[in-house]
Design a protein around this motif. Structure first.
Motif, mmCIF file in Angstrom:
data_model
loop_
_atom_site.group_PDB
_atom_site.id
_atom_site.type_symbol
_atom_site.label_atom_id
_atom_site.label_comp_id
_atom_site.label_asym_id
_atom_site.label_seq_id
_atom_site.Cartn_x
_atom_site.Cartn_y
_atom_site.Cartn_z
ATOM 1 N N ARG A 7 0.841 -1.038 0.002
ATOM 2 C CA ARG A 7 -0.207 -0.145 -0.005
ATOM 3 C C ARG A 7 0.831 1.226 0.168
ATOM 4 N N PRO A 8 0.406 2.372 -0.425
ATOM 5 C CA PRO A 8 0.920 3.575 -0.415
ATOM 6 C C PRO A 8 1.629 4.157 0.841
ATOM 7 N N ASP A 9 1.212 3.725 1.808
ATOM 8 C CA ASP A 9 1.557 4.017 3.218
ATOM 9 C C ASP A 9 2.473 2.927 3.900
ATOM 10 N N GLU A 10 3.017 1.972 3.180
ATOM 11 C CA GLU A 10 3.535 0.915 3.767
ATOM 12 C C GLU A 10 5.213 0.806 3.302
ATOM 13 N N ARG A 11 5.824 0.223 4.408
ATOM 14 C CA ARG A 11 7.367 0.147 4.269
ATOM 15 C C ARG A 11 7.542 -1.383 3.926
ATOM 16 N N ASN B 241 12.512 6.221 -3.706
ATOM 17 C CA ASN B 241 11.944 5.678 -2.343
ATOM 18 C C ASN B 241 12.426 4.308 -2.011
ATOM 19 N N ASP C 53 5.980 -3.265 6.934
ATOM 20 C CA ASP C 53 4.563 -3.810 6.801
ATOM 21 C C ASP C 53 4.497 -5.265 6.357
ATOM 22 N N ARG D 161 5.151 3.067 -0.059
ATOM 23 C CA ARG D 161 5.782 4.200 0.264
ATOM 24 C C ARG D 161 7.435 4.112 0.399
ATOM 25 N N GLU D 162 7.818 3.037 0.775
ATOM 26 C CA GLU D 162 9.307 2.936 0.861
ATOM 27 C C GLU D 162 9.654 1.361 0.704
#
Length: 462
Positions: free
Chosen positions: A314-318, A364, A387, A338-339
């Protein structure tokens, strides 16, 4: 009794008529003699009645080869390569590709049950493709000059032997490579160093602007005279290929043609475009001809898509990518997460990962060199928290990594495997860490061979 005399004695024995019961994990037919002794038969399929010649015998089992097929299985097909049966490169060409992939899934299921005591909650549909020939983009061709016969051989080893098979083409290799076997043999036969060329590594990429699409790496055991060097250059230049020499170990590989330009091939991953790039741009992955890359370009694309579908970054996950190589999964993951952190034991692959990240405009993603068979808890990247994790280890598996997965914080792990035995062993270890085997399946990366490529999804539930 000397081995040669024993083989002669076995050849003198009359052939046997057998009924094949099942396949071994190595793809050989298994039958039982009247006295109960097992016989492993090359080239036989379950349900067939065959006449065989025993080639090896001991107290526990015999080995044999098919002489003739009296009753053929429905899955038997005409092998696509004229050298099948002699060349040891592909041992399942006599089996229809759908049956091959079903056999490989049964191998994975057997290993999971035997080594891990597990079965996935859901079996994934096998990942297949239409091209059963012409798919292999990397190979190591052996070279041998037979002095007594004044004949040069280029190809793969014979089945169950150390000799090189005499072939003039390879149906399984990408046609750019497979159809070049005879011209390559003729080139080497004309060299002064023809009896000192040990092998030729062949690699092909996509036909992309600014990149030659094929490279040859010649391993030579003596220094080459200038005439030999120029002959190799002329051969590759006439085809628009790269030429490399390898006079010693891996680090001695160097490009001799073209004189200008990077020592790189490349492949394109069309389904993954960086956020800042124009839609449909995709990723371009540059690699050195000696770098590890997947041999089947089509299945590689589908495998990456499947891995990302299962992992669902997901766009908010590392996300952590272990055994990341040159970034085959890392960079596609970076277009969604995200990263992404990639970890690889070979420092040159870390450099290649950064090279590809920069070329594709991905900021990223970071890469780190570390031997993942050793403890990594003190490494700075290990304390970031993740994550999700993707693991794509070598054949030896990832057993040393598994005790640390829960500490890294990931609740979902995708494991890509080239060895079902070590995947099954590691799956058992993951179960002990509280990870459930949710999904698993096989991928047809190496059609016509017994190699089993597989993928599995694990979720932390306790």
């Amino acid at each position: 009794m000397p081995r040669v005399r024993k083989k002669e004695k076995l050849r003198a024995q009359p052939p046997l008529d057998l009924t094949i019961d099942r396949l071994s994990h190595e793809g050989r037919g298994i039958a039982q003699r009247e006295d109960g002794k097992l016989v492993f038969v090359d080239g036989a399929l379950p349900g067939e009645q065959v006449t065989v010649q025993v080639t090896f015998s001991n107290k526990k089992f015999d080995e044999a080869q098919v002489v003739s097929v009296q009753y053929a299985a429905a899955d038997r097909v005409q092998p696509p390569c004229a050298h099948f049966g002699v060349c040891g490169g592909c041992s399942l060409q006599h089996m229809a590709p759908p049956a091959q992939i079903a056999f490989k899934q049964s191998v994975l299921a057997d290993h999971l049950r035997h080594f891990g005591g597990l079965s996935p909650e859901t079996w994934l549909a096998p990942l297949t493709h239409d091209a059963a020939v012409g798919y292999r983009r990397k190979a190591r061709l052996g070279v041998r000059y037979v002095i007594k016969k004044e004949k040069l051989l280029v190809g793969f080893r014979e089945r169950q032997a150390s000799y090189l098979a005499e072939i003039d083409a390879c149906a399984v290799m990408d046609p750019r490579l497979g159809q070049a076997v005879t011209p390559l043999r003729e080139l080497i036969a004309g060299l002064q160093a023809r009896d000192h060329i040990a092998q030729v590594e062949v690699a092909a990429g996509d036909r992309l602007p600014g990149h030659e699409d094929v490279a040859l790496v010649f391993r030579h055991l003596v220094p080459l005279v200038e005439a030999d060097r120029q002959a190799i250059i002329a051969f590759c230049a006439s085809r628009g290929w790269q030429a490399y020499l390898q006079p010693a170990g891996y680090d001695s590989v160097h490009k001799i043609w073209p004189e200008q330009g990077p020592d790189r091939l490349a492949y394109h991953l069309a389904a993954f475009t960086p956020p800042a790039a124009p839609a449909g741009t995709g990723l371009t992955m540059a690699f050195h001809p000696n770098d590890f890359t997947q041999v089947n370009a089509d299945i590689n694309q589908r495998m990456i898509s499947l891995a990302l579908e299962l992992l669902d970054p997901r766009p908010d996950e590392r996300v952590l990518d272990l055994f990341c190589g040159l970034g085959n999964f890392t960079l596609p993951l970076a277009t969604r997460a995200r990263e992404v952190v990639g970890v690889e034991g070979v420092a040159s692959m870390v450099e290649r990962g950064y090279e590809n990240a920069r070329a594709n405009g991905l900021g990223n993603v970071s890469f780190h060199a570390h031997d993942l068979t050793q403890d990594f808890q003190t490494q700075p990247w290990a304390g970031l928290g993740f994550d999700k994790i993707l693991i794509d280890p070598p054949r030896s598996g990832a057993l040393e990594v598994i005790p640390h997965l829960a500490k890294l914080g990931a609740r979902r792990v995708v494991y890509v495997s080239c060895n079902p035995a070590t995947l099954a062993r590691d799956a058992g270890a993951m179960a002990e860490q509280g990870y459930v085997l949710v999904k698993a399946g096989v991928m047809d990366m190496f059609t016509h061979t017994t190699h089993v490529e597989s993928i599995a999804l694990f979720e932390k539930r306790r």
